[in-house]
Design an enzyme around this catalytic site. Structure first.
Site, mmCIF file in Angstrom:
data_model
loop_
_atom_site.group_PDB
_atom_site.id
_atom_site.type_symbol
_atom_site.label_atom_id
_atom_site.label_comp_id
_atom_site.label_asym_id
_atom_site.label_seq_id
_atom_site.Cartn_x
_atom_site.Cartn_y
_atom_site.Cartn_z
ATOM 1 N N CYS A 129 0.601 -0.684 -0.152
ATOM 2 C CA CYS A 129 -0.040 0.738 0.151
ATOM 3 C C CYS A 129 1.171 1.488 0.190
ATOM 4 O O CYS A 129 1.497 1.645 0.440
ATOM 5 C CB CYS A 129 -0.974 -0.191 0.943
ATOM 6 S SG CYS A 129 -1.982 1.910 1.137
ATOM 7 N N VAL A 191 -0.779 -6.302 -9.966
ATOM 8 C CA VAL A 191 0.402 -5.396 -8.974
ATOM 9 C C VAL A 191 -0.555 -4.268 -8.229
ATOM 10 O O VAL A 191 -1.394 -4.594 -8.629
ATOM 11 C CB VAL A 191 1.463 -4.822 -10.074
ATOM 12 C CG1 VAL A 191 2.194 -5.838 -10.629
ATOM 13 C CG2 VAL A 191 0.570 -3.523 -10.820
ATOM 14 N N ASN A 192 -0.252 -4.182 -7.764
ATOM 15 C CA ASN A 192 -0.752 -2.896 -6.596
ATOM 16 C C ASN A 192 -0.876 -1.789 -7.259
ATOM 17 O O ASN A 192 0.140 -1.818 -8.503
ATOM 18 C CB ASN A 192 -0.069 -3.094 -5.083
ATOM 19 C CG ASN A 192 -1.042 -2.112 -4.224
ATOM 20 O OD1 ASN A 192 -1.962 -1.184 -4.699
ATOM 21 N ND2 ASN A 192 -0.792 -2.327 -3.062
HETATM 22 C C1 FMN Z 1 -9.441 3.158 -4.345
HETATM 23 C C2 FMN Z 1 -8.851 2.217 -4.527
HETATM 24 C C3 FMN Z 1 -8.777 1.639 -3.268
HETATM 25 C C4 FMN Z 1 -7.716 0.709 -2.941
HETATM 26 N N1 FMN Z 1 -7.662 -0.445 -1.412
HETATM 27 C C5 FMN Z 1 -6.618 -1.111 -1.926
HETATM 28 C C6 FMN Z 1 -6.147 -1.761 -0.889
HETATM 29 O O1 FMN Z 1 -7.125 -1.715 0.295
HETATM 30 N N2 FMN Z 1 -5.588 -3.274 -0.582
HETATM 31 C C7 FMN Z 1 -4.973 -3.184 -1.264
HETATM 32 O O2 FMN Z 1 -4.245 -4.435 -1.076
HETATM 33 N N3 FMN Z 1 -5.103 -2.995 -2.907
HETATM 34 C C8 FMN Z 1 -5.842 -1.572 -2.772
HETATM 35 N N4 FMN Z 1 -5.904 -0.559 -4.504
HETATM 36 C C9 FMN Z 1 -5.622 -1.197 -4.716
HETATM 37 C C10 FMN Z 1 -5.913 -2.552 -6.106
HETATM 38 O O3 FMN Z 1 -6.775 -3.628 -5.284
HETATM 39 C C11 FMN Z 1 -5.163 -2.786 -7.670
HETATM 40 O O4 FMN Z 1 -4.325 -3.848 -7.336
HETATM 41 C C12 FMN Z 1 -4.800 -2.026 -8.311
HETATM 42 O O5 FMN Z 1 -5.663 -0.743 -8.334
HETATM 43 C C13 FMN Z 1 -4.227 -1.958 -10.025
HETATM 44 O O6 FMN Z 1 -5.146 -3.075 -9.969
HETATM 45 P P1 FMN Z 1 -6.717 -1.590 -11.137
HETATM 46 O O7 FMN Z 1 -5.444 -1.066 -12.067
HETATM 47 O O8 FMN Z 1 -7.823 -2.681 -11.870
HETATM 48 O O9 FMN Z 1 -7.270 -1.005 -10.280
HETATM 49 C C14 FMN Z 1 -7.151 0.085 -4.053
HETATM 50 C C15 FMN Z 1 -7.241 1.157 -5.557
HETATM 51 C C16 FMN Z 1 -7.986 1.781 -5.763
HETATM 52 C C17 FMN Z 1 -7.967 2.061 -6.616
#
Ligand code: FMN
Length: 303
Positions: A129, A191-192
Site C-alpha cells: 500500500c 500489482v498494487n
Molecule cells: C480506490 C482504491 C482502493 C484500493 N485499496 C486497496 C486495499 O485496500 N488493499 C490493496 O491491497 N489494494 C488496494 N488497491 C489496489 C487494487 O487492489 C489494485 O491492486 C490496483 O488498483 C491495480 O488494479 P486496477 O488497475 O485494476 O485498479 C486499491 C485501489 C484503488 C483504486
C-alpha cells in the site's frame, strides 16, 4: 462441468475472475448490479487492527486512462469486521481478506484474528500500500523485510493459505517474489498501484491531501502484464494478475502471461458489471478457440 473452473490453492473456484481489494467494498455494494456469487472469489477492502479514517483532503484524482488514489486504508477494523460485517454477507463465493499493518506486530495481530474467521478462505498480505505513512509498501520494497514479515505471518496462519500482494514500485519485482516464496507464501498477487502524484495548476500545489497516491487503471496494464510475465518465470507458486483490466481481452493477456486468477479493480468504477462481462468474454473465447480447459491458457505465452 464448466470449462472455467479452476483449482486455486486447494479450493475449487467457478472461474478465474475475482475483484481487487479496495475496489469492491465488502461485496454487498454490487448486489444491485449483478449476482456476486457468479465471481470466482471476492477480495475485500484492506483491514487493519483498529478502525482507520483514511487520509485527509482530496483522495482521488483522474488521469488519462486511470486514476490516482490515496484513500489511506479507511476501514472499520478487524474486530468490527468479524463481529458485525462478515456474518451478514449474503453471498457464498470464496473470500480473500486483505490484511494490513503499520508494524509487524499489527500484521500478526490482524492475521491471528483473521485465521479464526471461518468464512474467510484466503488471506492476502498487503505489503504494497503506497498510501500510508507507516508500514504498507515499506515492507514490500525490500527483499529482507518482505521475507521476514511473510515468515512471521505464515507462522500464525495455521488455517488459511497466504497470498502476498507485491508492489510494482521496485527495481526488480522477481527478487521480491522469490523472497516471499522462500518465506512460505502460497501465492503472489500483483500489482498494487504505482506511486504517483498530480499538481493542481490553479493552487500550484500537490492536489492530493497525502501529496502522493497510487496510479491504477488501463494506463498501468502493459507494465503489470510485463511483471506477471517475469514473475511467472521466477516462482513456482500461482499468481493473481491485476492492473488495468478493462475487458476480457486484458484478462486473457494476464492469464497468458502467467496469472492463474485475474482480478478486476478500478475498471469496476466506470463499468460496475465489468467482472460479469469478463467472465462471459473468457467463456466465449474458450468456446470459439476450442480450448478444453482454462488451465491450458495459464502462461501459454511462454511456450
Ligand atoms: C480506490 C482504491 C482502493 C484500493 N485499496 C486497496 C486495499 O485496500 N488493499 C490493496 O491491497 N489494494 C488496494 N488497491 C489496489 C487494487 O487492489 C489494485 O491492486 C490496483 O488498483 C491495480 O488494479 P486496477 O488497475 O485494476 O485498479 C486499491 C485501489 C484503488 C483504486
Amino acid at each position: 462441468m464448466s470449462k472455467l473452473r479452476i483449482n486455486f490453492l486447494g479450493k475449487e473456484l467457478k472461474n478465474p475472475v475475482i475483484t481487487s481489494s479496495g475496489c469492491f467494498g465488502f461485496g454487498e455494494e454490487y448486489n444491485n448490479y449483478f449476482d456476486v456469487d457468479k465471481l470466482g472469489a471476492v477480495n475485500l477492502k484492506g483491514i487493519t487492527l483498529k478502525k482507520r479514517d483514511g487520509n485527509k483532503g482530496i483522495r482521488i484524482a483522474e488521469t488519462p486512462s486511470g486514476m490516482i488514489n490515496s484513500i489511506g486504508l479507511e476501514n472499520p477494523g478487524v474486530e468490527y469486521f468479524r463481529d458485525k460485517i462478515i456474518g451478514n454477507l449474503k453471498y457464498e463465493t470464496p473470500i480473500i481478506l486483505n490484511i494490513n499493518g503499520e508494524s509487524e506486530e499489527e500484521y500478526i495481530a490482524v492475521a491471528e484474528i483473521a485465521n479464526e474467521i471461518e468464512r474467510i478462505d484466503f488471506i492476502e498480505l498487503n505489503i504494497s500500500c503506497p498510501n500510508v505513512k507507516n508500514g504498507g509498501m515499506a515492507f514490500g520494497i525490500n527483499c529482507k523485510t518482505a521475507e521476514n514479515l511473510t515468515k512471521s505471518v505464515k507462522k500464525v496462519l495455521t488455517k488459511k493459505p497466504l497470498i502476498v500482494k507485491l508492489s510494482p514500485n521496485v527495481t526488480d519485482i522477481t527478487e521480491i517474489a522469490k523472497s516471499v516464496e522462500n518465506a512460505g507464501a502460497d501465492s503472489v498477487s500483483l500489482v498494487n498501484t504505482f506511486l504517483a502524484m498530480k499538481i493542481d495548476i490553479k493552487t500550484k500545489k500537490p492536489l492530493l491531501g497525502n501529496i502522493f497516491g497510487g496510479l491504477s487503471g488501463g494506463c498501468i496494464m502493459p507494465i503489470a502484464v510485463r511483471m506477471v510475465y517475469q514473475v511467472f518465470n521466477a516462482v513456482k507458486i500461482p499468481i493473481i494478475g491485476m492492473g488495468g483490466i478493462e475487458n476480457y481481452n486484458d484478462a486473457l493477456e494476464f492469464m497468458m502471461a502467467g496469472a492463474s486468477l485475474v482480478s478486476i479493480g478500478s475498471g469496476i468504477f466506470s463499468n460496475p458489471i465489468l467482472p460479469i462481462e469478463v467472465i462471459n468474454g473468457i467463456e466465449n473465447y474458450i468456446k470459439e478457440n476450442k480450448i478444453k480447459d482454462i488451465n491450458e491458457l495459464i502462461g501459454i505465452a511462454h511456450k
